[in-house]
Design a protein around this motif. Structure first.
Motif, short mmCIF file in Angstrom:
data_model
loop_
_atom_site.label_atom_id
_atom_site.label_comp_id
_atom_site.label_asym_id
_atom_site.label_seq_id
_atom_site.Cartn_x
_atom_site.Cartn_y
_atom_site.Cartn_z
N GLY A 162 0.81 -1.22 0.00
CA GLY A 162 0.00 0.00 0.00
C GLY A 162 0.83 1.26 0.00
N SER A 163 2.08 1.18 0.48
CA SER A 163 2.93 2.37 0.53
C SER A 163 3.76 2.58 -0.73
CB SER A 163 3.87 2.29 1.74
OG SER A 163 4.85 1.28 1.54
N VAL A 164 3.69 1.64 -1.68
CA VAL A 164 4.44 1.78 -2.93
C VAL A 164 3.87 2.98 -3.71
CG1 VAL A 164 4.86 0.71 -5.19
CG2 VAL A 164 5.07 -0.64 -3.09
N ASP A 165 4.78 3.85 -4.17
CA ASP A 165 4.35 5.00 -4.97
C ASP A 165 3.57 4.53 -6.18
OD1 ASP A 165 5.42 6.94 -3.35
OD2 ASP A 165 7.31 7.06 -4.46
N GLY A 166 2.38 5.07 -6.36
CA GLY A 166 1.54 4.71 -7.49
C GLY A 166 0.41 3.76 -7.12
#
Length: 153
Positions: free
Chosen positions: A129-133
């Motif tokens: 969920g914290s991955v950019d995009g």
């Protein structure tokens, strides 16, 4: 542009692949008997199917009781426009991601995850969920496998 279409499969190819999906360790002589062809035919067809990357490997399928030691989940992932490549790059290094598929419909990707515990799954979902995009994730934990036919021919 090179032709990226796989070669056509005839009935013997399909029967050979189906037999290998049941038991990839079946001896060539037994496969030849099952298919009613010569051993050299089986050997040459296997070589052709491997060279054409129709058969990309041979593996082991674990029984449900072994797999049940951990936790499996499917995660629908929605990404922001033009973020797909970066999300794919970031998820490809996570060893708990067993499979990632681009899909049509509500999600952009569906990931099959395998972890050792609910806590590990929670941490992995936070990381995804914290991955950019990544805009949104929706998780379904696998309770049991009711039908598993492997990959169809």
């Amino acid at each position: 542009m090179p032709n990226t279409r796989p070669p056509a499969l005839d009935d013997i190819d399909r029967q050979l692949i189906a037999a290998l999906q049941i038991n990839a360790r079946e001896p060539v002589a037994m496969l030849a008997r099952q298919l009613g062809v010569a051993r050299t035919t089986v050997t040459s067809r296997l070589a052709r199917l491997e060279k054409a990357r129709i058969i990309t490997g041979y593996g082991v399928r674990l029984s449900q009781r072994v797999v049940d030691g951990g936790l499996q989940a499917y995660v629908g992932i929605t990404v922001q426009p033009r973020s797909g490549k970066e999300v794919l790059r970031r998820l490809s290094v996570l060893t708990q991601v067993q499979q990632l598929c681009a899909v049509s419909g509500e999600f952009d990707y569906v990931a099959w995850l395998r972890t050792d515990s609910p806590e590990q799954l929670d941490q992995l979902l936070d990381l995804i969920g914290s991955v950019d995009g990544v805009e949104k994730t929706t998780t379904s934990i696998i309770l049991s496998s009711k039908i598993d036919r492997g990959q169809p021919v």
